[in-house]
Write a protein that holds these residues in place. Structure first.
Motif, PDB file in Angstrom:
ATOM      1  N   ASN A  93      -3.083   2.465  -4.514  1.00  9.50           N
ATOM      2  CA  ASN A  93      -4.210   2.122  -3.248  1.00  9.50           C
ATOM      3  C   ASN A  93      -4.722   0.826  -3.048  1.00  9.50           C
ATOM      4  OD1 ASN A  93      -6.277   2.888  -1.509  1.00  9.50           O
ATOM      5  ND2 ASN A  93      -6.941   4.933  -2.763  1.00  9.50           N
ATOM      6  N   GLY A 135      -9.767   5.512  -7.568  1.00  9.67           N
ATOM      7  CA  GLY A 135      -8.648   6.250  -7.994  1.00  9.67           C
ATOM      8  C   GLY A 135      -9.104   7.039  -8.878  1.00  9.67           C
ATOM      9  N   ASP A 184       0.761  -1.337  -0.061  1.00  9.06           N
ATOM     10  CA  ASP A 184       0.379  -0.035  -0.130  1.00  9.06           C
ATOM     11  C   ASP A 184       1.313   0.834   0.133  1.00  9.06           C
ATOM     12  OD1 ASP A 184      -2.682   1.556  -0.144  1.00  9.06           O
ATOM     13  OD2 ASP A 184      -2.314   1.522   1.542  1.00  9.06           O
ATOM     14  N   ARG A 185       0.263   2.028  -0.754  1.00  9.43           N
ATOM     15  CA  ARG A 185       0.606   3.689  -1.276  1.00  9.43           C
ATOM     16  C   ARG A 185       2.390   3.452  -1.682  1.00  9.43           C
ATOM     17  NH1 ARG A 185      -0.360   6.916   4.372  1.00  9.43           N
ATOM     18  NH2 ARG A 185      -2.823   6.208   4.234  1.00  9.43           N
ATOM     19  N   ASN A 207      -3.922   6.193  -6.506  1.00  9.76           N
ATOM     20  CA  ASN A 207      -4.396   7.559  -6.383  1.00  9.76           C
ATOM     21  C   ASN A 207      -2.875   8.480  -7.203  1.00  9.76           C
ATOM     22  OD1 ASN A 207      -6.394   7.459  -4.466  1.00  9.76           O
ATOM     23  ND2 ASN A 207      -4.947   7.291  -2.553  1.00  9.76           N
TER      24      ASN A 207
END
Length: 566
Positions: free
Chosen positions: A145, A98, A15-16, A140
């Motif tokens: 995401n 997104g 994630d990220r 994103n």
């Protein structure tokens, strides 16, 4: 195989991070009741969506064998499940947010015809179900995401799967009706040759469409009703007795005033090579499955096709027994289309004068007096249409609105009167007797040998072949476009895509200069029967959305490839 919890852990870990980290999700994961396979991951959120597949064991899916006992029933069941999943996916799509394609959940969009597709495949031996879909992995910008993807994979997608791929959760009466309709349609198709027919149109059928750009049935349209002289009754396995118009083998002429339904009837017959879904209005319009729609096609490529039965002695001395051009005229293209249809094994030609080359179809008496036959290289279709049937068993259904020349050669003449068909054979023949044919009959022309043996084209060497579907308009292979706009019985862009894959497969595995085009298409048909459309994709990452074309469209695609080595 990993578990769904393993996938959750992985998503939490990436994630990220940058979008390429999504590549780590490729693999198979056991979910309750099914296996999720992430087959191909998109490179960024704006690229083509990721390819996923759902695998459900036959015992879990639970579909009874009587629903897919016949091949036609299996295809109809697969079609119904695809439509059901597609409906649910459309509701779930983009609930995850997104950039780019983030949150997209999609599958093949089915039309009015029932086609075999890679989107859904049920194994006839084990009942195992495989469903393929596309998902836009959320981001994103270009940052992962994972929480939104988790929402898709652990909430939205399981609900779609549960409500569409398990027999216990579906309308079982509806599924039985789908299977029964498919069996009834196949029964009619099988009965046509036994009854001496090439097509059947049931009473009550709705042939007109809502508009020129819609394939949905027209509301308040005039329902079809057979003339008494052509009425036949069949006793179907499930529906029971059904009455309609049987079009007999031979030469059938459809005439009438403008906008009275001539071309509408022909269009329905043209698409009667496919089964249609319930409610379409053409469920019981069934045409010989080898039927080919013929038209002129200015500018098409022709490769070493023997059109000499229609065109001979060209002033430039060009060989019409092995005719090649990159820019065919209306008459030469239509002649090639007829001959190529014969090579493809058709027993029924469908022709509309509106899309035909006039000089290919007929030459009136005055023109024959002014321009003698020995000065005209074109032998019009009217001079061969009876020979095609009587010597070779090839029937013709022809729409004509401006010329009565075909009255003399037709076996059956139908008049469309405000969408109501009338058998006017006796009247038309009587009127035609006042206009006797003055031209002497032609000598019979033998059919071509159909011995064309394509060799592999250099463009297909190696694995880096760029293939792109152009919808129903055609397919692009290594920037070479195969124009399929006028192959009118193609109904879906996924069929065009399958033709592209078939071309690549044939070029790399079957075209060796020794096998004829007929043998190559026969081998492709066997491959598709035994291993399915997926077999065309080879080692490509993820299986594309494909729909099965007929053998006739395989021939049409190969014949329109300018680089075909013959």
């Amino acid at each position: 195989m990993q578990t769904s919890n393993d996938l959750k852990t992985l998503l939490s870990r990436i994630d990220r991070r940058g979008y390429p980290a999504y590549k780590d999700t490729r693999g198979t994961y056991q979910f309750p009741g099914y296996v999720l396979s992430i087959d191909h991951v998109q490179g960024d959120p704006f690229a083509a969506p990721s390819k996923l597949s759902i695998h459900v064991d036959g015992r879990q899916a639970g579909f009874p064998q009587n629903l897919y006992r016949l091949s036609c029933q299996r295809i109809a069941l697969q079609d119904e499940l695809t439509r059901r999943f597609g409906h649910l996916a459309a509701q779930a799509s983009f609930q995850a947010k997104g950039s780019g394609h983030s949150g997209l959940i999609s599958i093949s969009r089915c039309g009015q015809e029932v086609l075999e597709r890679t989107a859904c495949r049920l194994d006839p031996n084990t009942g195992k179900l495989v469903l393929r879909l596309e998902v836009g992995f959320p981001a994103n910008g270009r940052t992962i995401n994972a929480r939104e993807l988790e929402k898709i994979l652990f909430d939205l997608l399981p609900r779609c799967v549960e409500q569409s791929l398990f027999y216990r959760n579906l309308n079982q009466a509806r599924l039985q009706a789908v299977a029964d309709l498919a069996e009834d349609q196949q029964y009619i198709r099988d009965m046509l040759p036994q009854m001496g027919l090439c097509a059947f149109v049931a009473d009550g059928s709705v042939l007109p469409r809502a508009s020129g750009v819609s394939s949905l049935p027209m509301k308040n349209a005039v329902p079809f009703h057979s003339p008494q002289e052509l009425s036949v009754t069949l006793d179907l396995p499930h529906r029971g007795k059904i009455t309609g118009m049987g079009i007999r083998r031979g030469v059938t002429l459809i005439v009438g005033g403008g906008y009275h339904g001539k071309s509408t009837l022909l269009k329905a017959l043209e698409l009667g090579v496919y089964n249609h879904i319930a409610g379409d209005g053409r469920e019981y319009v069934i045409t010989n499955e080898s039927a080919v729609k013929i038209r002129s096609e200015d500018g098409r490529s022709i490769r070493r096709t023997d059109i000499s039965m229609f065109i001979n002695d060209l002033p430039n001395g060009k060989d019409t027994a092995s005719f090649t051009t990159e820019d065919a005229s209306g008459s030469t293209s239509q002649a090639a289309n007829v001959v190529e249809a014969l090579e493809a094994g058709t027993s029924l030609l469908l022709i509309d004068e509106d899309t035909s080359a006039t000089n290919f179809m007929v030459r009136d008496e005055l023109m024959q007096r002014v321009i003698h036959r020995d000065m005209e290289p074109i032998t019009p279709f009217i001079d061969r249409v009876r020979e095609l049937y009587e010597a070779h068993g090839i029937s013709t259904i022809l729409v004509a609105g401006s010329s009565g020349a075909y009255f003399h050669v037709a076996d059956t003449i139908l008049q469309m009167d405000r969408y109501v068909p009338r058998d006017i054979t006796a009247l038309a023949k009587q009127e035609a007797s006042a206009f006797p044919v003055s031209a002497a009959p032609l000598s019979p022309a033998p059919l071509p040998s159909f011995d064309r043996r394509p060799a592999p084209s250099p463009e297909f060497r190696g694995d880096r072949i760029k293939l792109k579907s152009l919808g129903r308009d055609g397919v692009s292979i290594n920037r070479e476009t195969i124009d399929l706009r006028y192959v009118e019985q193609l109904r879906d862009g996924e069929q065009s895509a399958a033709l592209g894959y078939a071309m690549v497969y044939a070029q790399q595995h079957l075209m060796d200069g020794r096998h004829t085009l007929r043998q190559i298409v026969a081998e492709l048909e066997t491959l598709l029967d035994e291993k399915g459309l997926e077999s065309l994709c080879g080692g490509r990452s993820g299986v594309s959305f494909l729909a099965r074309p007929r053998a006739q469209e395989l021939f049409a695609c190969f014949n329109r490839y300018q680089g075909l080595q013959l």
